[in-house]
Write a protein that holds these residues in place. Structure first.
Motif, PDB file in Angstrom:
ATOM      1  N   GLY A 170       0.767  -1.230   0.000  1.00 58.70           N
ATOM      2  CA  GLY A 170       0.000   0.000   0.000  1.00 58.70           C
ATOM      3  C   GLY A 170       0.798   1.279   0.000  1.00 58.70           C
ATOM      4  N   HIS A 171       2.068   1.215  -0.382  1.00 53.89           N
ATOM      5  CA  HIS A 171       2.888   2.424  -0.364  1.00 53.89           C
ATOM      6  C   HIS A 171       3.200   2.928  -1.779  1.00 53.89           C
ATOM      7  N   GLN A 172       2.564   2.365  -2.803  1.00 50.54           N
ATOM      8  CA  GLN A 172       2.906   2.730  -4.162  1.00 50.54           C
ATOM      9  C   GLN A 172       2.091   3.888  -4.710  1.00 50.54           C
ATOM     10  N   SER A 173       0.840   4.040  -4.300  1.00 51.17           N
ATOM     11  CA  SER A 173       0.002   5.075  -4.898  1.00 51.17           C
ATOM     12  C   SER A 173       0.418   6.459  -4.413  1.00 51.17           C
ATOM     13  N   VAL A 174       0.064   7.464  -5.188  1.00 54.34           N
ATOM     14  CA  VAL A 174       0.386   8.841  -4.830  1.00 54.34           C
ATOM     15  C   VAL A 174      -0.288   9.203  -3.508  1.00 54.34           C
ATOM     16  N   VAL A 175      -1.540   8.817  -3.337  1.00 49.20           N
ATOM     17  CA  VAL A 175      -2.276   9.127  -2.107  1.00 49.20           C
ATOM     18  C   VAL A 175      -1.623   8.454  -0.908  1.00 49.20           C
ATOM     19  N   ALA A 176      -1.269   7.186  -1.052  1.00 51.53           N
ATOM     20  CA  ALA A 176      -0.627   6.462   0.054  1.00 51.53           C
ATOM     21  C   ALA A 176       0.730   7.072   0.380  1.00 51.53           C
ATOM     22  N   ARG A 177       1.460   7.462  -0.642  1.00 52.38           N
ATOM     23  CA  ARG A 177       2.777   8.085  -0.420  1.00 52.38           C
ATOM     24  C   ARG A 177       2.624   9.407   0.334  1.00 52.38           C
ATOM     25  N   LYS A 178       1.619  10.190  -0.030  1.00 56.75           N
ATOM     26  CA  LYS A 178       1.360  11.447   0.675  1.00 56.75           C
ATOM     27  C   LYS A 178       1.028  11.188   2.141  1.00 56.75           C
ATOM     28  N   ARG A 179       0.236  10.139   2.400  1.00 60.02           N
ATOM     29  CA  ARG A 179      -0.087   9.785   3.794  1.00 60.02           C
ATOM     30  C   ARG A 179       1.167   9.385   4.564  1.00 60.02           C
ATOM     31  N   ASP A 180       2.059   8.623   3.921  1.00 59.96           N
ATOM     32  CA  ASP A 180       3.321   8.229   4.564  1.00 59.96           C
ATOM     33  C   ASP A 180       4.165   9.459   4.908  1.00 59.96           C
ATOM     34  N   ILE A 181       4.195  10.427   3.991  1.00 64.07           N
ATOM     35  CA  ILE A 181       4.962  11.651   4.228  1.00 64.07           C
ATOM     36  C   ILE A 181       4.348  12.435   5.384  1.00 64.07           C
ATOM     37  N   GLU A 182       3.037  12.560   5.396  1.00 61.76           N
ATOM     38  CA  GLU A 182       2.351  13.271   6.474  1.00 61.76           C
ATOM     39  C   GLU A 182       2.648  12.610   7.831  1.00 61.76           C
ATOM     40  N   LYS A 183       2.576  11.305   7.858  1.00 63.70           N
ATOM     41  CA  LYS A 183       2.856  10.551   9.082  1.00 63.70           C
ATOM     42  C   LYS A 183       4.301  10.755   9.528  1.00 63.70           C
TER      43      LYS A 183
END
Length: 140
Positions: free
Chosen positions: A61-74
């Motif tokens: 679940g870390h490949q999509s743009v949305v998921a990546r943005k969530r990882d960065i926010e976290k």
């Protein structure tokens, strides 16, 4: 027909490497909720020294743009709360390199990531490397 090896979850791979190469007596924990309002969790954490580890595998679940943005926010929220965050992929947990990965975690946990850079700037790198070697090898 050859049978496929069963997949071992990344947390278990890291913990197996930690058991072999890590520091005894550390407060390692899994699925640690570090944020008081959000339900964010680190895959692996050392709460006493505020070091979090995220293990990103392909297909987790870390490949999509949305998921990546969530990882960065976290990750940014963790930094804002005073945490050091290390990120690894499944490649960092393979038998050929797991020891190097664990060594990096040990350096960060022991605060050895900063003194080396400071000592190098001050021209005392050899002395500091010897101190680091003594700590990592348990010679003190």
């Amino acid at each position: 027909m050859a049978t496929k090896k069963p997949r071992i979850p990344l947390n278990d791979q890291f913990l197996a490497g930690w058991e072999k190469f890590g520091l005894e007596g550390s407060d390692i924990t899994t699925e640690y909720q570090f944020h008081m309002f959000r339900k964010w969790r680190f895959d692996i954490a050392f709460p006493t020294v505020k070091v979090g580890i995220e293990l990103d595998g392909f297909g987790y679940g870390h490949q999509s743009v949305v998921a990546r943005k969530r990882d960065i926010e976290k990750g940014n929220a963790a930094t804002e709360l005073g945490w050091k965050l290390l990120r690894y992929t499944s490649d960092h947990l393979k038998p050929a390199v797991i020891e190097e990965t664990i060594e990096q975690v040990r350096r960060v946990l022991c605060g050895l990531d900063k003194p080396v850079a400071v000592a190098a700037a001050a021209g005392k790198i050899e002395e500091t490397i010897e101190q680091v070697r003594r700590v990592l090898c348990g010679l003190d």
